[in-house]
Scaffold this motif. Structure first.
Motif, PDB file in Angstrom:
ATOM      1  N   PHE A   1      47.550  51.653  25.115  1.00  0.00           N
ATOM      2  CA  PHE A   1      47.329  50.436  25.870  1.00  0.00           C
ATOM      3  C   PHE A   1      46.835  49.368  24.914  1.00  0.00           C
ATOM      4  O   PHE A   1      45.835  49.560  24.240  1.00  0.00           O
ATOM      5  CB  PHE A   1      46.310  50.663  26.987  1.00  0.00           C
ATOM      6  N   GLY A   2      47.539  48.270  24.870  1.00  0.00           N
ATOM      7  CA  GLY A   2      47.248  47.286  23.839  1.00  0.00           C
ATOM      8  C   GLY A   2      46.341  46.176  24.325  1.00  0.00           C
ATOM      9  O   GLY A   2      45.818  46.198  25.434  1.00  0.00           O
ATOM     10  N   THR A   3      46.188  45.196  23.458  1.00  0.00           N
ATOM     11  CA  THR A   3      45.338  44.038  23.718  1.00  0.00           C
ATOM     12  C   THR A   3      45.720  43.298  24.995  1.00  0.00           C
ATOM     13  O   THR A   3      44.879  42.665  25.625  1.00  0.00           O
ATOM     14  CB  THR A   3      45.461  43.062  22.532  1.00  0.00           C
ATOM     15  N   GLU A   4      47.016  43.376  25.358  1.00  0.00           N
ATOM     16  CA  GLU A   4      47.482  42.573  26.490  1.00  0.00           C
ATOM     17  C   GLU A   4      46.767  42.946  27.791  1.00  0.00           C
ATOM     18  O   GLU A   4      46.765  42.171  28.740  1.00  0.00           O
ATOM     19  CB  GLU A   4      48.998  42.677  26.651  1.00  0.00           C
ATOM     20  N   TYR A   5      46.115  44.108  27.835  1.00  0.00           N
ATOM     21  CA  TYR A   5      45.428  44.496  29.058  1.00  0.00           C
ATOM     22  C   TYR A   5      44.056  43.841  29.207  1.00  0.00           C
ATOM     23  O   TYR A   5      43.360  44.083  30.181  1.00  0.00           O
ATOM     24  CB  TYR A   5      45.299  46.014  29.147  1.00  0.00           C
ATOM     25  N   LYS A   6      43.655  43.015  28.216  1.00  0.00           N
ATOM     26  CA  LYS A   6      42.332  42.421  28.325  1.00  0.00           C
ATOM     27  C   LYS A   6      42.228  41.476  29.513  1.00  0.00           C
ATOM     28  O   LYS A   6      41.181  41.355  30.135  1.00  0.00           O
ATOM     29  CB  LYS A   6      41.947  41.712  27.029  1.00  0.00           C
ATOM     30  N   ASP A   7      43.371  40.844  29.880  1.00  0.00           N
ATOM     31  CA  ASP A   7      43.348  39.967  31.055  1.00  0.00           C
ATOM     32  C   ASP A   7      43.137  40.778  32.328  1.00  0.00           C
ATOM     33  O   ASP A   7      42.460  40.345  33.254  1.00  0.00           O
ATOM     34  CB  ASP A   7      44.651  39.177  31.155  1.00  0.00           C
ATOM     35  N   VAL A   8      43.746  41.961  32.356  1.00  0.00           N
ATOM     36  CA  VAL A   8      43.554  42.850  33.497  1.00  0.00           C
ATOM     37  C   VAL A   8      42.069  43.153  33.641  1.00  0.00           C
ATOM     38  O   VAL A   8      41.506  43.103  34.748  1.00  0.00           O
ATOM     39  CB  VAL A   8      44.361  44.152  33.302  1.00  0.00           C
ATOM     40  N   VAL A   9      41.419  43.439  32.497  1.00  0.00           N
ATOM     41  CA  VAL A   9      39.992  43.738  32.531  1.00  0.00           C
ATOM     42  C   VAL A   9      39.214  42.577  33.142  1.00  0.00           C
ATOM     43  O   VAL A   9      38.359  42.770  34.011  1.00  0.00           O
ATOM     44  CB  VAL A   9      39.474  44.047  31.110  1.00  0.00           C
ATOM     45  N   ALA A  10      39.566  41.347  32.716  1.00  0.00           N
ATOM     46  CA  ALA A  10      38.839  40.184  33.238  1.00  0.00           C
ATOM     47  C   ALA A  10      38.955  40.105  34.750  1.00  0.00           C
ATOM     48  O   ALA A  10      37.968  39.856  35.447  1.00  0.00           O
ATOM     49  CB  ALA A  10      39.380  38.908  32.595  1.00  0.00           C
ATOM     50  N   PHE A  11      40.158  40.338  35.273  1.00  0.00           N
ATOM     51  CA  PHE A  11      40.338  40.229  36.715  1.00  0.00           C
ATOM     52  C   PHE A  11      39.617  41.357  37.445  1.00  0.00           C
ATOM     53  O   PHE A  11      39.056  41.151  38.528  1.00  0.00           O
ATOM     54  CB  PHE A  11      41.822  40.223  37.066  1.00  0.00           C
ATOM     55  N   LEU A  12      39.651  42.540  36.858  1.00  0.00           N
ATOM     56  CA  LEU A  12      38.962  43.659  37.512  1.00  0.00           C
ATOM     57  C   LEU A  12      37.457  43.393  37.563  1.00  0.00           C
ATOM     58  O   LEU A  12      36.799  43.698  38.556  1.00  0.00           O
ATOM     59  CB  LEU A  12      39.270  44.974  36.790  1.00  0.00           C
TER      60      LEU A  12
END
Lengths: 443, 322
Positions: free
Chosen positions: B289-300
């Motif tokens: 899982f790459g850096t691109e999931y950091k936005d997902v983290v923000a929303f969660l």
């Protein structure tokens, strides 16, 4: 007055016979405006509308100019909104437009089919979102996420994509699309539950921003789930997605005397399928609106605290609205994937969500004909009017730089429509009674 | 793996701090407007973007003339703030005020207007930049005296000197805004309008003027943040405002919306978390899982905070009147 309107309609009919084209159709739109807005006796108006239907159909068949389609949409709107037209006339003319005029025009210009299908898909989704926003008053800015879930549900199994993580004989044969329309209802309703369960505890603005975030999450997942296991094939998207076999449909049409060729057979099939789906969705919508749940949704929309005091369980009722809307979107996603045979994350951006929301708002929140009109208006605007206008600019005013190409400024036009609409007519084009009352009360 | 994580940690915290200050600066604008009008001003993302574009243009045209990098940056900050502030006032005047005059109670109406405005601004900037330079990706011109860097803690942190400017300016902004809201006459008026618009107008306050000024202040802070963002991250597009905008709103909610120090705290916390996950997710999951999931983290995080503590970290519970 009625003599003038009658003469105008006849003049337009003559005009499309002699010189079909954009100018004639513009004239026809004028005649339609007169027929719709002038004070006419019901019989005169009915006759006028029937004449104009004939003329617009003829114009579409002879020139393929899409202004004629706008005219037909206008007649449909007139038929649903104008008072004192006999019901059988409304039904007969509407059916004639949907089942005869549009297909006939489509054979002359297949782009009309494409436009009709896109309008239909968006109209069904707008009706789904109408349940969530219009009836229950829950602002959902991530609605395209459900569309994506539906589309990927079929795209993954209707192509070789599923081989990446499953044993078996993929792609599944096209007939399975019908089964997957059912499965998509389940997967999207579950996604709706998953998103709604945390999000629906929140109210108003917070709900909007959380659904926006979750919509983005679904898009990010679609964009990146090509590793470690390739589910969605990432930004490239999935292609080709299987379409259902339609030999039976060709035979049926042949027995009706309609000869289909390679380009039009699937177009007509999907057009009719989408019409059928809209019919179903409208039926479900009407029944829901008059059901216990529909009344509970309206109660929650009007006053949440009062509704709770009356014993309406808030979370389950809202969840139901959310899941119903999601399921409509999911089914249309499956059809969308099969019709285009291609699915990619590009189609499910925030802009898509807001466009569908814009359709509901433009038409009038809570109003069924409104949602369909909104879908038609925005789809025609994006797919046709702006593109035609660009071509016009490019051919007739070549000295204007390429950067001003109107087709690139979809967002600008859409934003202007939203803002002007909210300032001048927040209740929408065809408002629902209760909404109109509410907006006027506030004024 | 643990060694790798520990070795990177100081740098991650530092970069997160910079990101956090950017979010915090944008969040200030969101929180001010929300505090006064209870409106999620989506167009604030675009106000921020306009600031960034102005920054790029100032550097493009003035860099050859103005020798001193700090002076150049100062001009860019002032111009960015002014242009963004004026845009914010115009938006308020022509999009939000007519709604307020009409007095619609429906909450969806202003929200949808805000979305519409943000689309309009995005494409207008794109149109202008397209006609002017035929560019979509705008690159910040570099100036040598802003490009220095230092290594702190024996090389554990690599820090660009412009990062310190960013931090300094945002702390100044927070202090200035806190002073303005708590100590000045305008601040009292803003708080009065936020409390109760109609009562405030009975006390001789012109609400339209105060709201206009609130937009001016919020907008110019957003513009200044945009210039600093452009300086720090160098590539700007007309659509660059959306993600920082949503994150900044998240930060504002995280800190307790309407609360100025809360916006700052929220921004810093979000910046740390996002940078932390952005850097370590690939390491922790062996690159699955790459850096691109950091936005997902923000929303969660946003959802989690809203569920557990809807009033935010520093916010107060607002009792609902029935």
């Amino acid at each position: 007055m009625s003599a003038l309107a009658f003469l105008l309609s006849l003049a337009y009919l003559a005009l499309v016979f002699l010189a079909p084209g954009a100018l004639a159709n513009l004239f026809g739109l004028g005649a339609l405006a007169v027929a719709a807005f002038a004070r006419l006796a019901p019989q005169a108006r009915t006759l006028n509308l029937a004449l104009l239907t004939l003329a617009f159909t003829l114009g579409l068949m002879r020139s393929g100019n899409t202004l004629g389609l706008i005219g037909l949409v206008g007649i449909l709107v007139a038929l649903t909104t104008l008072p004192r037209i006999p019901t059988w006339v409304r039904a007969l003319l509407s059916l004639a437009i949907l089942l005869l005029s549009v297909p006939l025009a489509g054979f002359a210009n297949t782009f009309i089919f494409e436009l009709g299908i896109q309008i239909g898909i968006y109209a069904a989704m707008a009706l789904g979102l109408n349940v969530v926003v219009g009836m229950a008053g829950l602002l959902d800015l991530g609605y395209a996420a459900f569309f994506a879930v539906g589309a990927y549900t079929w795209a993954i199994f209707g192509s070789e994509q599923a081989k990446n993580f499953m044993q078996g004989n993929f792609p599944l044969p096209g007939e399975y699309m019908y089964l997957f329309m059912g499965i998509a209802i389940v997967t999207t309703a579950l996604t709706g539950l998953l998103i709604g369960l945390p999000a629906l505890r929140l109210r108003g603005d917070y709900l909007a921003i959380v659904t926006l975030g979750l919509g983005e999450v679904v898009r990010i997942l679609a964009n990146n789930l090509d590793h470690p296991i390739n589910f969605t094939n990432g930004p490239q998207g999935i292609t080709p997605v299987q379409r259902p076999p339609i030999d039976w449909f060709r035979e049926l049409m042949a027995s009706l005397g309609v000869r289909l060729d390679q380009t039009t057979d699937y177009q007509l099939f999907f057009y009719l399928l989408v019409l059928l789906m809209i019919g179903l969705v409208v039926l479900v919508n009407l029944n829901l609106a008059n059901s216990r749940f529909g009344r509970a949704w309206v109660a929650i929309r009007e006053d949440e605290i009062a509704a709770r005091s009356m014993g309406i369980p808030l979370l389950p009722t809202k969840l139901l609205a959310f899941m119903t809307g999601a399921a409509f979107s999911g089914v249309m996603g499956v059809i969308f994937a099969a019709q285009r045979t291609f699915v990619s994350p590009e189609s499910f951006t925030l802009l898509a969500s807001i466009t569908i929301l814009g359709m509901v708002i433009l038409g009038g929140m809570g109003s069924i004909p409104g949602a369909i009109l909104g879908a038609a208006a925005l789809t025609i605007l994006n797919l046709d009017v702006l593109k035609t206008f660009s071509e016009f600019v490019r051919t007739s005013l070549p000295q204007i730089p390429n950067q001003v190409d109107p087709a690139k400024y979809e967002r600008l036009v859409f934003g202007l429509i939203l803002v002007l609409m909210m300032i001048f007519r927040p209740e929408g084009l065809i408002p629902e009674k209760r909404h109109r009352a509410e907006m006027e009360e506030g004024a | 793996m643990l060694e790798q994580i520990l070795a990177l940690l100081p740098q991650v915290i530092f970069d997160g701090l910079i990101l956090g200050f950017v979010y915090a600066m944008v969040a200030l604008g969101y929180t001010m407007v929300y505090g006064v009008l209870e409106l999620i001003n989506f167009a604030h993302s675009e106000i921020f973007m306009i600031g960034a574009v102005v920054g790029v243009e100032v550097f493009r045209y003035l860099a050859p003339q103005v020798g001193n990098g700090l002076l150049l940056l100062f001009i860019a900050l002032v111009l960015g703030g002014v242009v963004a502030g004026i845009t914010a006032i115009l938006v308020e005047r022509f999009a939000y005020r007519p709604l307020r005059k009409r007095g619609t109670t429906n909450r969806l109406v202003p929200l949808i207007t805000a979305i519409g405005v943000s689309f309009i601004l995005q494409d207008l900037v794109r149109l202008l930049e397209g006609l002017w330079h035929n560019e979509f990706f705008l690159r910040m011109r570099t100036v040598e005296d802003l490009e220095g860097s230092v290594e702190l803690f024996g090389g554990a942190i690599f820090a660009q000197s412009k990062s310190f400017i960013l931090m300094g300016v945002s702390i100044l902004m927070l202090l200035g805004l806190t002073y303005l809201v708590n100590r000045t006459k305008l601040g009292v008026a803003i708080r009065a309008v936020a409390q109760d618009l109609s009562t405030a107008s009975l006390m001789g306050i012109d609400p339209d003027r105060i709201i206009s000024r609130t937009f001016l202040i919020g907008g110019s802070l957003g513009g200044v943040a945009g210039v600093l963002f452009a300086l720090q991250y160098t590539t700007i597009t007309p659509y660059v405002g959306f993600l920082p905008g949503v994150k900044a709103f998240t930060a504002a909610v995280l800190g307790g919306i309407g609360n100025i120090p809360g916006a700052m705290v929220g921004g810093l916390v979000l910046g740390q978390l996002e940078n932390f996950f952005g850097t370590y997710l690939p390491i922790l999951t062996n690159g699955n899982f790459g850096t691109e999931y950091k936005d997902v983290v923000a929303f969660l995080i946003l959802i989690f905070i809203l569920l557990v503590r809807p009033q935010g970290l520093l916010g107060q519970v607002v009792k609902e009147k029935v």
